[in-house]
Write an enzyme that holds these catalytic residues in place. Structure first.
Site, PDB file in Angstrom:
ATOM      1  N   HIS A   1      30.491  17.096 -20.884  1.00 42.58           N
ATOM      2  CA  HIS A   1      29.067  17.434 -20.763  1.00 42.58           C
ATOM      3  C   HIS A   1      28.837  18.907 -21.101  1.00 42.58           C
ATOM      4  O   HIS A   1      29.775  19.679 -21.312  1.00 42.58           O
ATOM      5  CB  HIS A   1      28.555  17.123 -19.353  1.00 42.58           C
ATOM      6  CG  HIS A   1      29.281  17.833 -18.246  1.00 42.58           C
ATOM      7  ND1 HIS A   1      29.091  19.168 -17.949  1.00 42.58           N
ATOM      8  CD2 HIS A   1      30.194  17.379 -17.348  1.00 42.58           C
ATOM      9  CE1 HIS A   1      29.830  19.510 -16.929  1.00 42.58           C
ATOM     10  NE2 HIS A   1      30.540  18.451 -16.547  1.00 42.58           N
TER      11      HIS A   1
ATOM     12  N   ASP B   1      20.586  24.273  -7.993  1.00 39.09           N
ATOM     13  CA  ASP B   1      21.512  23.268  -8.530  1.00 39.09           C
ATOM     14  C   ASP B   1      22.930  23.786  -8.343  1.00 39.09           C
ATOM     15  O   ASP B   1      23.364  24.690  -9.057  1.00 39.09           O
ATOM     16  CB  ASP B   1      21.205  23.038 -10.015  1.00 39.09           C
ATOM     17  CG  ASP B   1      21.933  21.833 -10.594  1.00 39.09           C
ATOM     18  OD1 ASP B   1      22.755  21.229  -9.890  1.00 39.09           O
ATOM     19  OD2 ASP B   1      21.673  21.510 -11.778  1.00 39.09           O
TER      20      ASP B   1
ATOM     21  N   ASP C   1      27.418  17.605  -5.926  1.00 46.08           N
ATOM     22  CA  ASP C   1      26.418  18.217  -6.804  1.00 46.08           C
ATOM     23  C   ASP C   1      25.078  18.072  -6.093  1.00 46.08           C
ATOM     24  O   ASP C   1      24.446  17.012  -6.126  1.00 46.08           O
ATOM     25  CB  ASP C   1      26.414  17.510  -8.164  1.00 46.08           C
ATOM     26  CG  ASP C   1      25.569  18.243  -9.202  1.00 46.08           C
ATOM     27  OD1 ASP C   1      24.648  18.979  -8.814  1.00 46.08           O
ATOM     28  OD2 ASP C   1      25.835  18.070 -10.405  1.00 46.08           O
TER      29      ASP C   1
ATOM     30  N   ARG D   1      34.151  20.009 -10.656  1.00 50.82           N
ATOM     31  CA  ARG D   1      33.063  20.723 -11.331  1.00 50.82           C
ATOM     32  C   ARG D   1      32.588  21.817 -10.371  1.00 50.82           C
ATOM     33  O   ARG D   1      32.473  21.584  -9.162  1.00 50.82           O
ATOM     34  CB  ARG D   1      31.897  19.788 -11.681  1.00 50.82           C
ATOM     35  CG  ARG D   1      30.745  20.499 -12.369  1.00 50.82           C
ATOM     36  CD  ARG D   1      29.742  19.531 -13.020  1.00 50.82           C
ATOM     37  NE  ARG D   1      28.959  18.743 -12.085  1.00 50.82           N
ATOM     38  CZ  ARG D   1      29.100  17.433 -11.916  1.00 50.82           C
ATOM     39  NH1 ARG D   1      30.040  16.767 -12.590  1.00 50.82           N
ATOM     40  NH2 ARG D   1      28.358  16.773 -11.065  1.00 50.82           N
TER      41      ARG D   1
ATOM     42  N   ASP E   1       0.823  -1.212   0.000  1.00 49.89           N
ATOM     43  CA  ASP E   1       0.000   0.000   0.000  1.00 49.89           C
ATOM     44  C   ASP E   1       0.854   1.257   0.000  1.00 49.89           C
ATOM     45  O   ASP E   1       0.390   2.348   0.341  1.00 49.89           O
ATOM     46  CB  ASP E   1      -0.948   0.013   1.202  1.00 49.89           C
ATOM     47  CG  ASP E   1      -0.213   0.044   2.534  1.00 49.89           C
ATOM     48  OD1 ASP E   1       1.013  -0.208   2.537  1.00 49.89           O
ATOM     49  OD2 ASP E   1      -0.857   0.315   3.562  1.00 49.89           O
TER      50      ASP E   1
ATOM     51  N   GLU F   1      29.508  24.898  -9.995  1.00 51.42           N
ATOM     52  CA  GLU F   1      28.211  25.220 -10.599  1.00 51.42           C
ATOM     53  C   GLU F   1      27.447  26.229  -9.754  1.00 51.42           C
ATOM     54  O   GLU F   1      27.276  26.044  -8.551  1.00 51.42           O
ATOM     55  CB  GLU F   1      27.382  23.944 -10.736  1.00 51.42           C
ATOM     56  CG  GLU F   1      25.997  24.139 -11.306  1.00 51.42           C
ATOM     57  CD  GLU F   1      25.238  22.826 -11.423  1.00 51.42           C
ATOM     58  OE1 GLU F   1      24.253  22.789 -12.169  1.00 51.42           O
ATOM     59  OE2 GLU F   1      25.634  21.846 -10.759  1.00 51.42           O
TER      60      GLU F   1
ATOM     61  N   HIS G   1      22.252  24.710 -18.453  1.00 46.37           N
ATOM     62  CA  HIS G   1      20.890  24.301 -18.794  1.00 46.37           C
ATOM     63  C   HIS G   1      19.913  25.227 -18.089  1.00 46.37           C
ATOM     64  O   HIS G   1      20.242  25.880 -17.087  1.00 46.37           O
ATOM     65  CB  HIS G   1      20.630  22.830 -18.423  1.00 46.37           C
ATOM     66  CG  HIS G   1      20.792  22.504 -16.965  1.00 46.37           C
ATOM     67  ND1 HIS G   1      19.871  22.850 -15.997  1.00 46.37           N
ATOM     68  CD2 HIS G   1      21.780  21.847 -16.305  1.00 46.37           C
ATOM     69  CE1 HIS G   1      20.269  22.421 -14.810  1.00 46.37           C
ATOM     70  NE2 HIS G   1      21.426  21.818 -14.958  1.00 46.37           N
TER      71      HIS G   1
ATOM     72  N   HIS H   1      27.286  10.720 -13.239  1.00 50.53           N
ATOM     73  CA  HIS H   1      26.008  10.553 -12.555  1.00 50.53           C
ATOM     74  C   HIS H   1      26.134   9.549 -11.406  1.00 50.53           C
ATOM     75  O   HIS H   1      25.248   8.721 -11.177  1.00 50.53           O
ATOM     76  CB  HIS H   1      24.917  10.126 -13.545  1.00 50.53           C
ATOM     77  CG  HIS H   1      24.578  11.188 -14.544  1.00 50.53           C
ATOM     78  ND1 HIS H   1      24.539  10.967 -15.896  1.00 50.53           N
ATOM     79  CD2 HIS H   1      24.288  12.501 -14.377  1.00 50.53           C
ATOM     80  CE1 HIS H   1      24.234  12.087 -16.519  1.00 50.53           C
ATOM     81  NE2 HIS H   1      24.081  13.034 -15.625  1.00 50.53           N
TER      82      HIS H   1
ATOM     83  N   TYR I   1      37.658  16.363 -15.610  1.00 45.74           N
ATOM     84  CA  TYR I   1      37.644  15.036 -15.000  1.00 45.74           C
ATOM     85  C   TYR I   1      38.869  14.269 -15.474  1.00 45.74           C
ATOM     86  O   TYR I   1      38.988  13.960 -16.671  1.00 45.74           O
ATOM     87  CB  TYR I   1      36.357  14.293 -15.368  1.00 45.74           C
ATOM     88  CG  TYR I   1      35.128  15.156 -15.110  1.00 45.74           C
ATOM     89  CD1 TYR I   1      34.533  15.202 -13.854  1.00 45.74           C
ATOM     90  CD2 TYR I   1      34.606  15.974 -16.125  1.00 45.74           C
ATOM     91  CE1 TYR I   1      33.440  16.020 -13.612  1.00 45.74           C
ATOM     92  CE2 TYR I   1      33.526  16.795 -15.889  1.00 45.74           C
ATOM     93  CZ  TYR I   1      32.943  16.821 -14.628  1.00 45.74           C
ATOM     94  OH  TYR I   1      31.870  17.640 -14.387  1.00 45.74           O
TER      95      TYR I   1
ATOM     96  N   HIS J   1      16.165  20.458 -14.800  1.00 51.34           N
ATOM     97  CA  HIS J   1      16.420  20.670 -16.223  1.00 51.34           C
ATOM     98  C   HIS J   1      15.125  21.238 -16.802  1.00 51.34           C
ATOM     99  O   HIS J   1      14.291  20.514 -17.336  1.00 51.34           O
ATOM    100  CB  HIS J   1      16.822  19.367 -16.912  1.00 51.34           C
ATOM    101  CG  HIS J   1      18.130  18.825 -16.422  1.00 51.34           C
ATOM    102  ND1 HIS J   1      18.314  17.528 -16.023  1.00 51.34           N
ATOM    103  CD2 HIS J   1      19.330  19.421 -16.239  1.00 51.34           C
ATOM    104  CE1 HIS J   1      19.558  17.341 -15.628  1.00 51.34           C
ATOM    105  NE2 HIS J   1      20.193  18.483 -15.751  1.00 51.34           N
TER     106      HIS J   1
ATOM    107  N   GLU K   1      28.196  25.373 -15.278  1.00 54.74           N
ATOM    108  CA  GLU K   1      28.826  24.229 -14.611  1.00 54.74           C
ATOM    109  C   GLU K   1      29.932  23.565 -15.435  1.00 54.74           C
ATOM    110  O   GLU K   1      29.814  22.411 -15.847  1.00 54.74           O
ATOM    111  CB  GLU K   1      27.769  23.191 -14.245  1.00 54.74           C
ATOM    112  CG  GLU K   1      26.818  22.807 -15.379  1.00 54.74           C
ATOM    113  CD  GLU K   1      25.779  21.798 -14.933  1.00 54.74           C
ATOM    114  OE1 GLU K   1      26.168  20.758 -14.362  1.00 54.74           O
ATOM    115  OE2 GLU K   1      24.578  22.047 -15.169  1.00 54.74           O
TER     116      GLU K   1
END
Length: 429
Positions: free
Chosen positions: A355, A274, A263, A397, A41, A399, A359, A246, A388, A366, A384
């Site tokens: 990357h 972000d 992040d 990184r 439930d 941001e 954005h 990620h 790496y 996003h 950002e």
């Protein structure tokens, strides 16, 4: 609610912008999200569909909005449907919006219970020549479940096959891309809470802590300041984990000499922040770590200066690539020969910075925006850049979230510690 409710004039303004883009005779309909099941439930926490939220402020399941600016009866030009509450629901779940509360929240005077929706829609479609249906047309969307919107869209198409169908998404992308000051204020609150979490973490981190313990410190500060938590799944990545873009396991031990890439961002009132920061586990960067850090910091500062009204996002990302190429040459990570022989579709800098740099951000992390049109004042972007270096177990990184203004930008995270020396100073104070 735990968050500060925005004034109804925001939602009135947003609806006015939407109907201005509709064709004569059009009727638009928007649906809330479902409460999604888990197992037994259990259910997932409710997260409202951001388009209906943007137009009404109704942060509640089973809500429906109709916009029909050409309706003969003025009371039919905008109608909000909300779930009917009763004593049993109030006891078990908590009271839902009353009709009066829904009017006050949204600025919509015609409010009905959701059970009346199909009957009223049938009456209105006798006047309408087309139906604007909403879909999630985000370029990165991947949807494998049937949403409430998808179910109702299917029902409308089958029940009213002779009506012309129009798309709401292009209009929503346009109006959501430019933020109202009320929205910017809400995003600033989210950024301020994120700052509080980061400053707490700077005092907490030391060799031997687990990544998930750092995540818990952020969560504690977010919740105690009125946020419902993270705006997205947080990344707390130490050492080599920072080179996994990620990485969300957050289950490793933080070792002396490593750098932690964090992040994270809180949501406040459904608006996202972000942020990415990198800090040394031991409180001091090595010379090499600081050199890479400062290279990313330099690119970040230059990126912010490039984002201006009228600039093409395609040109912006190309210029960012040139900035990053220079920094990687200075760091000795690539050489002139790499640049001379590079594939234009995958430039040499992509080996270490693979990357995008920015954005849109807003009600969604996003967020929706117009990638093919020039930047406008009122757009809100992340900035950002990152480097790496897998062979060095080092990922950096940085941001921030910025609002584009008529003559530049405003950094919503400008008060959050960012420079390497400042980070070290706080960690060792």
């Amino acid at each position: 609610m735990r968050y500060q409710i925005l004034p109804s004039d925001l939602y009135i303004h947003n609806r006015q912008r939407f109907v201005k883009e509709m064709k004569p005779g059009g009727l638009a309909v928007f649906f809330s999200n479902d409460i999604m099941p888990t197992s037994a439930d259990g259910t997932m926490p409710f997260k409202q569909a951001t388009d209906i939220l943007h137009l009404t402020g109704a942060d509640q399941e089973e809500s429906i909005l109709i916009l029909f600016p050409g309706a003969h009866n003025p009371r039919h030009r905008e109608i909000l449907f909300v779930r009917e509450t009763n004593e049993e629901i109030a006891i078990w779940e908590g009271a839902k919006l009353t009709k009066e509360q829904a009017r006050e929240l949204s600025g919509i005077q015609s409010v009905h219970w959701t059970t009346d929706f199909e009957k009223i829609l049938h009456t209105l479609l006798a006047e309408a020549s087309s139906i604007y249906l909403n879909n999630n047309e985000h370029t990165r969307a991947s949807i494998e479940v049937e949403t409430r919107t998808a179910r109702y869209n299917k029902w409308i198409r089958e029940t009213y096959p002779n009506h012309e169908i129009d798309r709401s998404a292009p209009i929503m992308h346009r109006i959501r891309a430019v933020k109202h000051q009320h929205e910017i204020d809400q995003m600033q609150r989210a950024c301020d809470i994120t700052k509080a979490g980061f400053e707490r973490v700077l005092k907490f981190v030391k060799p031997g802590v687990m990544e998930y313990e750092i995540e818990a410190e952020f969560a504690h500060e977010f919740l105690r300041n009125g946020s419902r938590g993270f705006a997205y799944t947080p990344i707390i990545a130490s050492g080599f984990n920072a080179c996994v873009l990620h990485y969300i396991e957050n289950d490793a031990k933080c070792h002396e000499g490593d750098v932690i890439l964090m992040d994270v961002g809180c949501e406040y009132g459904n608006y996202a922040s972000d942020m990415t920061r990198c800090i040394p586990v031991s409180g001091r960067f090595t010379d090499r770590q600081k050199a890479v850090y400062n290279a990313v910091y330099s690119v970040m500062q230059d990126c912010m200066k490039l984002l201006r009204p009228g600039v093409s996002l395609h040109d912006y990302h190309r210029e960012v690539g040139e900035l990053m190429t220079k920094q990687l040459l200075d760091l000795g990570l690539i050489d002139k020969h790499d640049v001379e022989k590079q594939n234009p579709d995958w430039p040499a800098y992509k080996k270490y910075f693979m990357h995008g740099t920015s954005h849109f951000i807003g009600l969604d992390v996003h967020d929706y925006g117009l990638w093919h049109e020039p930047i406008q004042a009122g757009n809100v972007f992340t900035v950002e850049p990152g480097i790496y270096i897998r062979e060095e177990n080092l990922g950096i990184r940085l941001e921030n979230d910025i609002v584009i203004t008529n003559d530049g930008y405003h950094d919503l995270m400008g008060s959050i510690p960012l420079e390497a020396d400042h980070i070290e100073e706080i960690m060792n104070s």
